[in-house]
Design a protein around this motif. Structure first.
Motif, PDB file in Angstrom:
ATOM      1  N   GLY A  23      26.611  -8.769  12.581  1.00 29.27           N
ATOM      2  CA  GLY A  23      26.433 -10.261  11.972  1.00 29.27           C
ATOM      3  C   GLY A  23      25.547 -10.748  10.900  1.00 29.27           C
ATOM      4  O   GLY A  23      26.673 -11.119   9.734  1.00 29.27           O
ATOM      5  N   ASN A  72      25.575 -13.244   8.025  1.00 32.53           N
ATOM      6  CA  ASN A  72      25.166 -13.783   8.615  1.00 32.53           C
ATOM      7  C   ASN A  72      25.398 -14.505  10.109  1.00 32.53           C
ATOM      8  O   ASN A  72      24.863 -15.700  10.502  1.00 32.53           O
ATOM      9  CB  ASN A  72      24.251 -14.663   8.353  1.00 32.53           C
ATOM     10  CG  ASN A  72      22.802 -14.387   8.885  1.00 32.53           C
ATOM     11  OD1 ASN A  72      22.093 -13.955   9.468  1.00 32.53           O
ATOM     12  ND2 ASN A  72      22.612 -15.979   8.476  1.00 32.53           N
ATOM     13  N   ARG A  73      26.731 -14.381  10.506  1.00 35.95           N
ATOM     14  CA  ARG A  73      26.856 -15.013  11.187  1.00 35.95           C
ATOM     15  C   ARG A  73      27.934 -13.505  12.621  1.00 35.95           C
ATOM     16  O   ARG A  73      28.278 -12.692  12.342  1.00 35.95           O
ATOM     17  CB  ARG A  73      28.810 -15.481  11.061  1.00 35.95           C
ATOM     18  CG  ARG A  73      28.289 -16.673  10.394  1.00 35.95           C
ATOM     19  CD  ARG A  73      29.484 -17.858  10.026  1.00 35.95           C
ATOM     20  NE  ARG A  73      28.592 -19.116  10.074  1.00 35.95           N
ATOM     21  CZ  ARG A  73      27.907 -19.668  10.228  1.00 35.95           C
ATOM     22  NH1 ARG A  73      27.562 -20.020  11.356  1.00 35.95           N
ATOM     23  NH2 ARG A  73      27.385 -20.869   9.625  1.00 35.95           N
ATOM     24  N   TYR A 102      30.022 -10.911  14.763  1.00 32.74           N
ATOM     25  CA  TYR A 102      31.226 -11.044  14.649  1.00 32.74           C
ATOM     26  C   TYR A 102      31.355 -10.267  15.547  1.00 32.74           C
ATOM     27  O   TYR A 102      32.200  -9.056  15.670  1.00 32.74           O
ATOM     28  CB  TYR A 102      31.352 -10.776  13.400  1.00 32.74           C
ATOM     29  CG  TYR A 102      33.169 -10.434  12.478  1.00 32.74           C
ATOM     30  CD1 TYR A 102      34.348 -10.615  12.610  1.00 32.74           C
ATOM     31  CD2 TYR A 102      33.544  -9.184  12.557  1.00 32.74           C
ATOM     32  CE1 TYR A 102      35.547 -10.870  12.025  1.00 32.74           C
ATOM     33  CE2 TYR A 102      35.140  -8.456  12.694  1.00 32.74           C
ATOM     34  CZ  TYR A 102      35.868  -9.632  12.660  1.00 32.74           C
ATOM     35  OH  TYR A 102      37.001  -9.220  11.995  1.00 32.74           O
ATOM     36  N   GLY A 106      30.749 -16.135  15.159  1.00 34.11           N
ATOM     37  CA  GLY A 106      30.315 -17.178  14.683  1.00 34.11           C
ATOM     38  C   GLY A 106      29.426 -17.643  15.025  1.00 34.11           C
ATOM     39  O   GLY A 106      29.683 -18.508  13.562  1.00 34.11           O
ATOM     40  N   GLN A 107      27.827 -17.922  15.296  1.00 35.80           N
ATOM     41  CA  GLN A 107      27.601 -18.364  15.610  1.00 35.80           C
ATOM     42  C   GLN A 107      26.527 -17.546  14.797  1.00 35.80           C
ATOM     43  O   GLN A 107      25.805 -16.116  13.931  1.00 35.80           O
ATOM     44  CB  GLN A 107      26.465 -18.047  16.434  1.00 35.80           C
ATOM     45  CG  GLN A 107      27.241 -19.077  17.491  1.00 35.80           C
ATOM     46  CD  GLN A 107      27.489 -20.532  17.294  1.00 35.80           C
ATOM     47  OE1 GLN A 107      26.238 -21.476  16.330  1.00 35.80           O
ATOM     48  NE2 GLN A 107      28.801 -21.466  16.801  1.00 35.80           N
ATOM     49  N   PRO A 108      25.484 -18.083  13.831  1.00 37.99           N
ATOM     50  CA  PRO A 108      24.200 -17.662  12.469  1.00 37.99           C
ATOM     51  C   PRO A 108      23.412 -16.553  13.390  1.00 37.99           C
ATOM     52  O   PRO A 108      22.876 -16.434  14.564  1.00 37.99           O
ATOM     53  CB  PRO A 108      23.809 -18.598  12.218  1.00 37.99           C
ATOM     54  CG  PRO A 108      24.366 -19.822  12.492  1.00 37.99           C
ATOM     55  CD  PRO A 108      25.002 -19.437  13.105  1.00 37.99           C
TER      56      PRO A 108
END
Length: 132
Positions: free
Chosen positions: A67, A72-73, A75, A99-101
């Motif tokens: 991530g 910083n997401r 994957y 897809g989230q941080p």
């Protein structure tokens, strides 16, 4: 600091100390840089040493590393996560996170530090077990 061409590279320490005191986001940037470096280094070392025993905390670190390396997401490709990835049941990696941080959203800096300590403890436990 050394350079490949033999000439030294220098920086002015007082300038960076002033930056640390005056710049509003310096602490967040510093923590992010430290945590990203720690996750990348730990994951690389685990791969080299062959310690991917697929324990949930090891899988968690692998997903955190991926991530932070992807902006910083999280994957999560295909059918990931394939294996349980969590820290003591908390901070569970699921497909919903794609897809989230990662840093400062999914986990705070202290939570990542706790995960790093949990990996250390897990590896110590593995090392203390008798060989099959």
């Amino acid at each position: 600091m050394p350079r490949k061409d033999g000439w030294p590279a220098a920086f002015e320490l007082p300038h960076f100390l002033r930056e640390a005191q005056e710049r509003e986001n310096f602490r967040d940037d510093y923590e992010r840089a430290w945590l990203v470096g720690a996750l990348l280094t730990l994951n690389d070392r685990l791969e080299v040493e062959g310690h991917f025993d697929k324990a949930p905390v090891i899988e968690l670190v692998r997903h955190l590393r991926n991530g932070v390396a992807h902006g910083n997401r999280f994957y999560l490709r295909g059918d990931e996560p394939k294996l349980p990835a969590h820290l003591r049941g908390d901070f569970r990696i699921t497909k919903v996170l794609n897809g989230q941080p990662v840093l400062f959203d999914f986990m705070e800096s202290g939570d990542v530090f706790v995960a790093l300590i949990a990996v250390r403890d897990h590896l110590r436990d593995l090392a203390s077990r008798p060989l099959p």
